[in-house]
Design a protein around this motif. Structure first.
Motif, short mmCIF file in Angstrom:
data_model
loop_
_atom_site.label_atom_id
_atom_site.label_comp_id
_atom_site.label_asym_id
_atom_site.label_seq_id
_atom_site.Cartn_x
_atom_site.Cartn_y
_atom_site.Cartn_z
N UNK A 77 0.84 -1.21 0.00
CA UNK A 77 0.00 0.00 0.00
C UNK A 77 0.87 1.26 0.00
N UNK A 78 1.94 1.19 0.75
CA UNK A 78 2.85 2.33 0.82
C UNK A 78 3.49 2.58 -0.55
N UNK A 79 3.86 1.49 -1.20
CA UNK A 79 4.49 1.61 -2.52
C UNK A 79 3.53 2.26 -3.52
N UNK A 101 5.66 -9.53 -6.43
CA UNK A 101 5.37 -8.10 -6.45
C UNK A 101 5.61 -7.59 -7.86
N UNK A 102 4.71 -6.75 -8.34
CA UNK A 102 4.89 -6.19 -9.68
C UNK A 102 4.44 -4.74 -9.67
N UNK A 103 5.21 -3.87 -10.32
CA UNK A 103 4.75 -2.49 -10.44
C UNK A 103 5.32 -1.85 -11.71
N UNK A 104 4.62 -0.85 -12.18
CA UNK A 104 5.14 -0.07 -13.30
C UNK A 104 5.80 1.19 -12.75
N UNK A 105 6.81 1.67 -13.45
CA UNK A 105 7.46 2.91 -12.99
C UNK A 105 7.62 3.86 -14.17
N UNK A 106 7.62 5.14 -13.85
CA UNK A 106 7.73 6.14 -14.93
C UNK A 106 9.18 6.36 -15.32
N UNK A 107 10.08 6.14 -14.37
CA UNK A 107 11.51 6.25 -14.67
C UNK A 107 12.29 5.43 -13.64
N UNK A 111 11.58 4.67 -9.55
CA UNK A 111 11.58 3.34 -8.93
C UNK A 111 12.53 3.32 -7.72
N UNK A 112 13.73 3.85 -7.95
CA UNK A 112 14.70 3.85 -6.84
C UNK A 112 14.22 4.69 -5.67
N UNK A 113 13.67 5.86 -6.00
CA UNK A 113 13.16 6.73 -4.92
C UNK A 113 12.06 6.04 -4.12
N UNK A 114 11.17 5.36 -4.89
CA UNK A 114 10.04 4.69 -4.21
C UNK A 114 10.56 3.61 -3.26
N UNK A 115 11.50 2.80 -3.73
CA UNK A 115 12.04 1.73 -2.89
C UNK A 115 12.75 2.34 -1.67
#
Lengths: 224, 633
Positions: A77-79, A101-107, A111-115
């Motif tokens: 949920x946080x992701x 776990x699967x997600x799409x990222x814009x850049x 992705x790195x920032x989110x993690x």
């Protein structure tokens, strides 16, 4: 306070003799893409089920399946709330202990920032120096990727005896591209027959001993 | 002449006991572990000693840096006297501690350096205090103990005073807060702070927490700051009661000579034994003091008294002998005649020889247990029926219970029930074996590296167990198994046995079969596939069969090198592991047997033969005492 998320990971890893991890990154031409992270513990389900039946182990309370599930869901949920991250899905098979776990990222930076932010949040909003580094860059048809140091460092906190069991597991890193791969720097890497994907495999134990094992620079065929 | 000898003996024993550390065991103690040969413990470091669970009642504030690197030898303890570790409970309080002989008081208080001398109202007795612990020194003996009031009594008394002072329900403010939250439609916010549920970190306890939970909304008596809050009142009551109970214990020990030795002839007899260690557990006191029966006591005092009479004389006495290559624990369970008649009827049965067919000669451990439940039921009925009948005259509730008991006795088919489960059983542990399970693997496409999940067969280590129950009505369990076969997808019949897929830990199959008058449950595939009629010539060694048959109602045998070493720790909880740690890493044989059961007693004999001595005898004693403590707690 220790990293709670990694306690679960450490618990699962240390208590199972055979873990299979796949990290799978697909990159589009515009820098966006899809990230998949799969953990397969099905070959240790007897051990996991017996552990989950216990109240405590080595003085630590063993979380229930409901608690583990709740924790995973909270992290997912946080992701979902992170900028540049979309289409987050998470599936957990608690009969066979397979987590996807699967997600799409814009850049890649999104992705790195989110993690980074998810881990930071799980660490009581305290920043971790290991997360400051960049482990994914893509410029001029060259992708450079490594494994975040935090993963390796936390795995090292597992006691020596349990860590030796990680030799039975496997860690597979796959990177997929929108066009063909020309070459890659890591000698261990294998390019798929259609040349659109690169795979690197090792066992989690070797990775804890040498965190650079999966470091790679992948060069794509230059655009005309 | 006889009178003269008796008088001399009485005089001698009275002198001996008046000087002994055993005379400082309070009468409330219901379990006592007494180490006679304290010399065995000389090498034990104090740091090692305090790690044992039986020391936990005292260790919190007791041992700090002052014990570092020291052994019991340096502690001023007299090794010519017994060391008695005791735990007791009364209706009002608990008392725990140990009594010992003192050789050198200066050395003693170098170790127990937290203790400060305090005032004594007892002639010839010095008191030293550290937090809630006390050391009393009388001559060359001492007792370190702690008295803790029963919290139920403390709470009841606090409530009584609180309301008598005209205060309201102490938690009314909390109730109001809850109502407000519910009114806001946010019931999910009611409950513990998620941060408080730190199951990922080490469990926080009162002693180690750096962030104690603060009661921000303490119930306040009124606006008068001199008036005590509920919690302050609770603390005061606890403190007063503690002082009161402490005085009662001390009066008994140091003024009235009223101790366990003078109260319990069995303890007095047991403590005189010369074995390395003796063990005393008074089950009649355990029965009286456990809270489970407190409601019976208050609601049905007559019935409670009858139960109490049944348990009178119910004690377990033990002796531990340490030989060069063996440790022998002899236990003697004593009970009153009525309860004893149930035990005697229950164990008056013929051994079912069929069980031997299913115990392999390669087993790591096995046990046999043979009782006759039908006879036990009849005897229990004969004892409890008159008790209920007596109470039924006075109580509607007992009258209903009596009717139910009589109806059940008339209507139930006792032949079928006790024919199906006679009460006798056996169990084997056949070590760790690979069992077939399923796992998933990822299958990669070489062209694209896309992957799919594929289920394949796998093998995992699993302890192999077999349990068998004697039955003469084999058709009855088969009714249930046939039903399971029809309705459960995971159940199927294969030849003469039923398979329940993934029945064990959601991964491995379990097998059930009914053969030779035995209902057998196992995860041993080889047993049902290759030895459905028994192991034949590969079954249990004849000498062990003879021992099992000769034993009373129970017999157990384990080859430690096979049995304990390979058992995965993860399959057991911390407490079970603690007990198994006693014999982990050691080789040898453990044999447990019982005598024939009479109306008054049953004896048990545990022999542990070891081939190699890895620890000193003192460690064996402490390990075993700790196991007994964990079991009896």
């Amino acid at each position: 306070m220790t990293l709670r998320w990694f306690f679960i990971l450490s618990l699962l890893i240390s208590l199972t003799s055979c873990i299979e991890i796949i990290d799978d990154l697909s990159l589009n031409e515009d820098g966006s893409g899809t990230f998949k992270y799969n953990i397969n513990l099905s070959s240790s389900k007897v051990k996991i089920n017996s552990l989950l039946a216990l109240d405590s182990l080595d003085g630590k309370r063993v979380p229930s399946l409901e608690e583990i599930s709740e924790k995973f869901n909270n992290v997912v949920d946080l992701l979902r709330t992170k900028e540049g991250i979309s289409e987050v899905t998470f599936s957990a098979d608690y009969n066979n202990y397979i987590f996807k776990l699967k997600c799409d990222f814009s850049s890649l930076s999104a992705l790195q920032n989110a993690i980074h932010e998810v881990i930071k949040s799980e660490n009581g909003n305290k920043s971790l120096p290991e997360l400051e580094e960049t482990w994914l860059t893509f410029e001029e048809d060259k992708l450079v990727r490594s494994i975040p140091q935090i993963t390796v460092q936390k795995a090292k906190e597992i006691n020596t005896e349990d860590r030796a069991l990680l030799k039975n597991g496997s860690y597979t890193s796959i990177t997929r591209f929108y066009k063909e791969v020309d070459q890659c720097e890591n000698d261990r890497c294998v390019v798929s027959k259609n040349r659109m994907a690169v795979m690197l495999r090792t066992d989690p134990y070797s990775l804890t001993q040498n965190p650079n094992l999966l470091d790679n620079a992948i060069y794509l065929v230059a655009s005309n | 002449m006889k009178v003269l000898i008796a008088s001399i003996m009485a005089l001698f024993s009275s002198f001996a006991f008046s000087q002994s550390s055993a005379a400082l065991v309070p009468k409330q103690a219901f379990s006592v572990f007494s180490i006679n040969n304290v010399n065995l413990l000389q090498k034990i470091s104090l740091d090692e000693l305090v790690k044992y669970e039986f020391m936990e009642e005292l260790q919190q504030e007791l041992f700090d840096g002052s014990t570092s690197g020291k052994t019991l030898k340096d502690s001023g303890i007299d090794f010519d006297q017994k060391l008695n570790i005791f735990f007791g409970r009364d209706d009002a309080f608990e008392v725990a501690g140990f009594s010992f002989g003192i050789d050198n008081t200066t050395q003693l208080f170098e170790v127990f350096d937290d203790f400060q001398k305090s005032e004594s109202n007892y002639s010839g007795v010095d008191f030293y205090v550290s937090y809630f612990n006390r050391i009393a020194v009388k001559g060359n003996t001492g007792v370190l103990f702690r008295v803790t009031p029963n919290m139920e009594t403390v709470n009841a008394m606090t409530d009584s005073i609180w309301y008598a002072r005209g205060n309201d329900w102490p938690w009314s403010e909390l109730d109001e807060t809850l109502e407000i939250i519910e009114g806001l439609g946010k019931p999910e916010e009611v409950g513990p702070d998620p941060e408080a549920i730190e199951f990922f970190d080490e469990m926080e306890i009162e002693e180690n927490t750096s962030t104690p939970i603060e009661n921000k909304e303490l119930p306040v008596a009124d606006e008068d700051p001199t008036e005590k809050t509920y919690y302050e009142l609770l603390d005061s009551v606890e403190l007063v009661l503690q002082e009161q109970y402490l005085k009662a214990v001390c009066d008994d020990l140091f003024q009235n000579g009223d101790n366990l030795l003078s109260n319990s002839p069995q303890f007095k007899e047991q403590i005189a034994h010369t074995s390395e260690s003796v063990f005393f557990l008074d089950n009649s006191k355990t029965f009286r003091k456990t809270n489970d029966f407190s409601f019976v006591q208050s609601l049905y005092p007559g019935f409670y008294r009858s139960l109490e009479e049944l348990y009178t004389g119910n004690v377990i006495l033990g002796d531990l002998f340490i030989n060069e290559n063996s440790v022998n624990l002899k236990l003697n369970a004593q009970y009153g005649e009525e309860l004893g008649s149930v035990y005697a009827s229950m164990t008056d049965t013929k051994f079912d020889k069929n069980v031997f067919k299913y115990i392999s000669e390669d087993n790591s451990a096995f046990f046999t247990y043979h009782v006759n439940l039908r006879q036990a039921y009849d005897q229990m009925y004969d004892i409890f029926h008159p008790l209920l009948e007596k109470e039924a005259e006075k109580s509607y509730s007992f009258s209903s219970r009596l009717m139910l008991m009589e109806l059940l006795d008339e209507l139930m088919n006792k032949d079928a029930i006790f024919g199906t489960y006679k009460g006798s059983m056996f169990g084997t542990y056949d070590g760790i074996q690979k069992v077939k399970t399923q796992k998933f693997v990822f299958d990669y496409d070489e062209e694209t590296f896309e992957y799919t999940e594929k289920e394949v067969e796998a093998e995992e280590d699993m302890p192999i167990f077999t349990l068998g129950f004697s039955t003469e009505r084999t058709e009855i369990p088969e009714i249930i198994l046939r039903h399971a076969e029809r309705t459960e997808e995971s159940c199927r019949k294969e030849g003469e046995y039923w398979v329940f897929d993934k029945a064990i830990l959601n991964a491995a199959p379990m097998y059930i079969t009914v053969q030779n008058g035995l209902f057998i449950v196992t995860n041993n595939e080889s047993l049902v596939k290759n030895h459905i009629d028994g192991y034949g010539s590969k079954s249990l060694d004849k000498s062990l069969m003879k021992k099992a048959k000769k034993s009373g109602f129970i017999y157990g045998h384990a080859d430690l090198s096979k049995a304990i070493e390979n058992v995965p720790r993860e399959l057991f909880d911390d407490e079970e592991n603690e007990m198994m740690d006693v014999i982990r890493g050691k080789s040898g044989r453990v044999e447990f047997s019982s005598s024939q059961t009479s109306n008054r007693e049953t004896s048990f004999d545990l022999v542990y033969d070891f081939t190699d001595v890895q620890d000193d005898a003192g460690t064996y004693i402490l390990d075993l005492i700790n196991s007994l403590y964990v079991i009896s707690k």
